[in-house]
Scaffold this motif. Structure first.
Motif, PDB file in Angstrom:
ATOM      1  N   ILE A 190      48.309  35.561  49.417  1.00 19.99           N
ATOM      2  CA  ILE A 190      47.640  34.270  49.200  1.00 19.99           C
ATOM      3  C   ILE A 190      46.567  34.067  50.270  1.00 19.99           C
ATOM      4  O   ILE A 190      46.818  34.229  51.466  1.00 19.99           O
ATOM      5  CB  ILE A 190      48.653  33.114  49.245  1.00 19.99           C
ATOM      6  CG1 ILE A 190      49.658  33.252  48.096  1.00 19.99           C
ATOM      7  CG2 ILE A 190      47.955  31.766  49.208  1.00 19.99           C
ATOM      8  CD1 ILE A 190      49.066  33.095  46.714  1.00 19.99           C
ATOM      9  N   ARG A 191      45.381  33.707  49.819  1.00 22.63           N
ATOM     10  CA  ARG A 191      44.267  33.460  50.723  1.00 22.63           C
ATOM     11  C   ARG A 191      43.423  32.296  50.207  1.00 22.63           C
ATOM     12  O   ARG A 191      43.179  32.192  48.999  1.00 22.63           O
ATOM     13  CB  ARG A 191      43.349  34.701  50.829  1.00 22.63           C
ATOM     14  CG  ARG A 191      43.998  35.936  51.426  1.00 22.63           C
ATOM     15  CD  ARG A 191      44.245  35.790  52.901  1.00 22.63           C
ATOM     16  NE  ARG A 191      44.718  37.031  53.507  1.00 22.63           N
ATOM     17  CZ  ARG A 191      45.980  37.400  53.592  1.00 22.63           C
ATOM     18  NH1 ARG A 191      46.920  36.635  53.052  1.00 22.63           N
ATOM     19  NH2 ARG A 191      46.319  38.529  54.191  1.00 22.63           N
ATOM     20  N   LEU A 192      42.991  31.431  51.105  1.00 24.50           N
ATOM     21  CA  LEU A 192      41.944  30.491  50.752  1.00 24.50           C
ATOM     22  C   LEU A 192      40.653  31.280  50.556  1.00 24.50           C
ATOM     23  O   LEU A 192      40.497  32.385  51.084  1.00 24.50           O
ATOM     24  CB  LEU A 192      41.762  29.452  51.855  1.00 24.50           C
ATOM     25  CG  LEU A 192      42.927  28.470  52.074  1.00 24.50           C
ATOM     26  CD1 LEU A 192      42.660  27.596  53.284  1.00 24.50           C
ATOM     27  CD2 LEU A 192      43.170  27.624  50.834  1.00 24.50           C
ATOM     28  N   GLN A 193      39.720  30.718  49.833  1.00 25.80           N
ATOM     29  CA  GLN A 193      38.474  31.440  49.554  1.00 25.80           C
ATOM     30  C   GLN A 193      37.713  31.774  50.830  1.00 25.80           C
ATOM     31  O   GLN A 193      36.955  32.741  50.867  1.00 25.80           O
ATOM     32  CB  GLN A 193      37.600  30.617  48.611  1.00 25.80           C
ATOM     33  CG  GLN A 193      38.151  30.533  47.200  1.00 25.80           C
ATOM     34  CD  GLN A 193      37.247  29.761  46.260  1.00 25.80           C
ATOM     35  OE1 GLN A 193      36.376  29.013  46.681  1.00 25.80           O
ATOM     36  NE2 GLN A 193      37.459  29.951  44.962  1.00 25.80           N
ATOM     37  N   SER A 194      37.950  31.013  51.886  1.00 28.32           N
ATOM     38  CA  SER A 194      37.239  31.235  53.146  1.00 28.32           C
ATOM     39  C   SER A 194      37.867  32.322  54.011  1.00 28.32           C
ATOM     40  O   SER A 194      37.307  32.711  55.034  1.00 28.32           O
ATOM     41  CB  SER A 194      37.191  29.933  53.956  1.00 28.32           C
ATOM     42  OG  SER A 194      38.509  29.446  54.202  1.00 28.32           O
ATOM     43  N   ASP A 195      39.043  32.853  53.601  1.00 28.87           N
ATOM     44  CA  ASP A 195      39.762  33.831  54.418  1.00 28.87           C
ATOM     45  C   ASP A 195      39.623  35.243  53.862  1.00 28.87           C
ATOM     46  O   ASP A 195      39.506  35.448  52.654  1.00 28.87           O
ATOM     47  CB  ASP A 195      41.252  33.478  54.494  1.00 28.87           C
ATOM     48  CG  ASP A 195      41.495  32.209  55.294  1.00 28.87           C
ATOM     49  OD1 ASP A 195      40.720  31.950  56.227  1.00 28.87           O
ATOM     50  OD2 ASP A 195      42.449  31.483  54.968  1.00 28.87           O
ATOM     51  N   ALA A 196      39.684  36.226  54.758  1.00 27.72           N
ATOM     52  CA  ALA A 196      39.574  37.632  54.357  1.00 27.72           C
ATOM     53  C   ALA A 196      40.849  38.095  53.668  1.00 27.72           C
ATOM     54  O   ALA A 196      41.956  37.668  54.005  1.00 27.72           O
ATOM     55  CB  ALA A 196      39.295  38.499  55.579  1.00 27.72           C
ATOM     56  N   ALA A 197      40.702  39.019  52.719  1.00 23.42           N
ATOM     57  CA  ALA A 197      41.865  39.537  51.992  1.00 23.42           C
ATOM     58  C   ALA A 197      42.662  40.536  52.813  1.00 23.42           C
ATOM     59  O   ALA A 197      43.847  40.752  52.566  1.00 23.42           O
ATOM     60  CB  ALA A 197      41.415  40.188  50.691  1.00 23.42           C
ATOM     61  N   GLY A 198      42.044  41.189  53.805  1.00 25.31           N
ATOM     62  CA  GLY A 198      42.741  42.198  54.593  1.00 25.31           C
ATOM     63  C   GLY A 198      43.123  43.391  53.727  1.00 25.31           C
ATOM     64  O   GLY A 198      42.328  43.869  52.929  1.00 25.31           O
ATOM     65  N   ASP A 199      44.388  43.875  53.858  1.00 24.94           N
ATOM     66  CA  ASP A 199      44.800  45.053  53.089  1.00 24.94           C
ATOM     67  C   ASP A 199      45.455  44.687  51.758  1.00 24.94           C
ATOM     68  O   ASP A 199      46.003  45.538  51.079  1.00 24.94           O
ATOM     69  CB  ASP A 199      45.752  45.934  53.910  1.00 24.94           C
ATOM     70  CG  ASP A 199      47.016  45.204  54.344  1.00 24.94           C
ATOM     71  OD1 ASP A 199      47.126  43.992  54.046  1.00 24.94           O
ATOM     72  OD2 ASP A 199      47.877  45.838  54.969  1.00 24.94           O
ATOM     73  N   GLN A 200      45.379  43.410  51.386  1.00 25.19           N
ATOM     74  CA  GLN A 200      45.927  42.998  50.101  1.00 25.19           C
ATOM     75  C   GLN A 200      44.932  43.328  48.987  1.00 25.19           C
ATOM     76  O   GLN A 200      43.738  43.071  49.116  1.00 25.19           O
ATOM     77  CB  GLN A 200      46.209  41.479  50.098  1.00 25.19           C
ATOM     78  CG  GLN A 200      47.128  41.008  51.214  1.00 25.19           C
ATOM     79  CD  GLN A 200      48.590  41.303  50.930  1.00 25.19           C
ATOM     80  OE1 GLN A 200      48.914  41.998  49.969  1.00 25.19           O
ATOM     81  NE2 GLN A 200      49.458  40.800  51.759  1.00 25.19           N
TER      82      GLN A 200
END
Length: 243
Positions: A190-200
């Protein structure tokens, strides 16, 4: 008995190396007894049940995410031990099959009864959110596409005694339609649109997950690596709570 479980919890992943880091993190919240937190392999393998007890003393509800996957007898005996801890949720891999899942449920129930605790919710891992559709086909050699694979595993989990599954938000509409609403859908990635997805690989916003039928979400780095974890948690909780 275990802590009461929020109806739609936002679970914070405690992805830290030491118990001291965990305690420092949780002390930044004025009401840790209102939190549901996820303890994974990293902490549990280092500290064992002691870290669970330390966090329980702060009043947190606990999602113990160890993803057990072994022969049925071994899983049953392991879950019997975990059932004594008074945690709220535990995980197994649904790929272990129906006999393993049934054994896990028996062990969990036996351990909780021995400790006079409520039986933790048994959640089955479907496909990890780090697995892409290409990885599913080319590395796992699965003949189904991602959605059909997750739905198939969720049906298996439900029939064998799980209370819910871990799934990406992208498969939620199909799960709700084909498996039903009387089942728990816990969604990481789960991520807000402003956050990076990382390895997901398969991510969604809290609002999308809630709209599509998630009953709980798991948030890690955007909260546990934030310089201001309290406000970060509040942002995610606000987004998650929107109907």
């Amino acid at each position: 008995m275990t802590n009461s479980q929020p109806k739609h919890p936002l679970m914070i992943a405690l992805d830290f190396q030491t118990q001291a880091e965990v305690e420092t993190f949780l002390k930044q919240f004025p009401h840790p007894e209102q939190l549901t937190v996820k303890i994974g392999m990293e902490l549990f393998y280092r500290y064992g049940p002691a870290v669970v007890k330390a966090i329980q003393q702060l009043g947190c509800a606990i999602f113990l995410d160890l993803k057990l996957f072994d022969i049925p007898n071994t899983v049953e005996r392991a879950l019997s031990q975990l059932g004594e801890l008074g945690v709220n949720y535990v995980t197994i891999h649904t790929l272990g099959g129906a006999t393993m899942i049934q054994a896990a449920k028996r062990g969990l129930t036996t351990g909780a009864k021995r400790a006079r605790a409520a039986v933790p919710h048994l959640l089955g891992v479907t496909e990890l959110t780090s697995i892409s559709p290409a990885g599913l086909q080319n590395e796992q050699n699965c003949r189904l596409d991602m959605t059909d694979q997750v739905v198939s595993l969720a049906h298996l989990a439900q029939q064998a005694g799980c209370d819910g599954v871990i799934t990406s938000a992208l498969e939620l509409p199909a799960l709700v339609d084909q498996v039903g609403v009387d089942f728990e859908y816990v969604v990481p990635g789960i991520r807000l649109q402003s956050d990076a997805a990382g390895d997901q690989q398969r991510v969604a916003t809290p609002q999308t997950a809630r709209h599509d039928g998630a009953t709980a979400i798991v948030v890690g780095r955007p909260i546990n690596q934030s310089p201001e974890p309290g406000p970060a948690y509040d942002r995610y909780l606000k987004a998650w709570s929107k109907q």
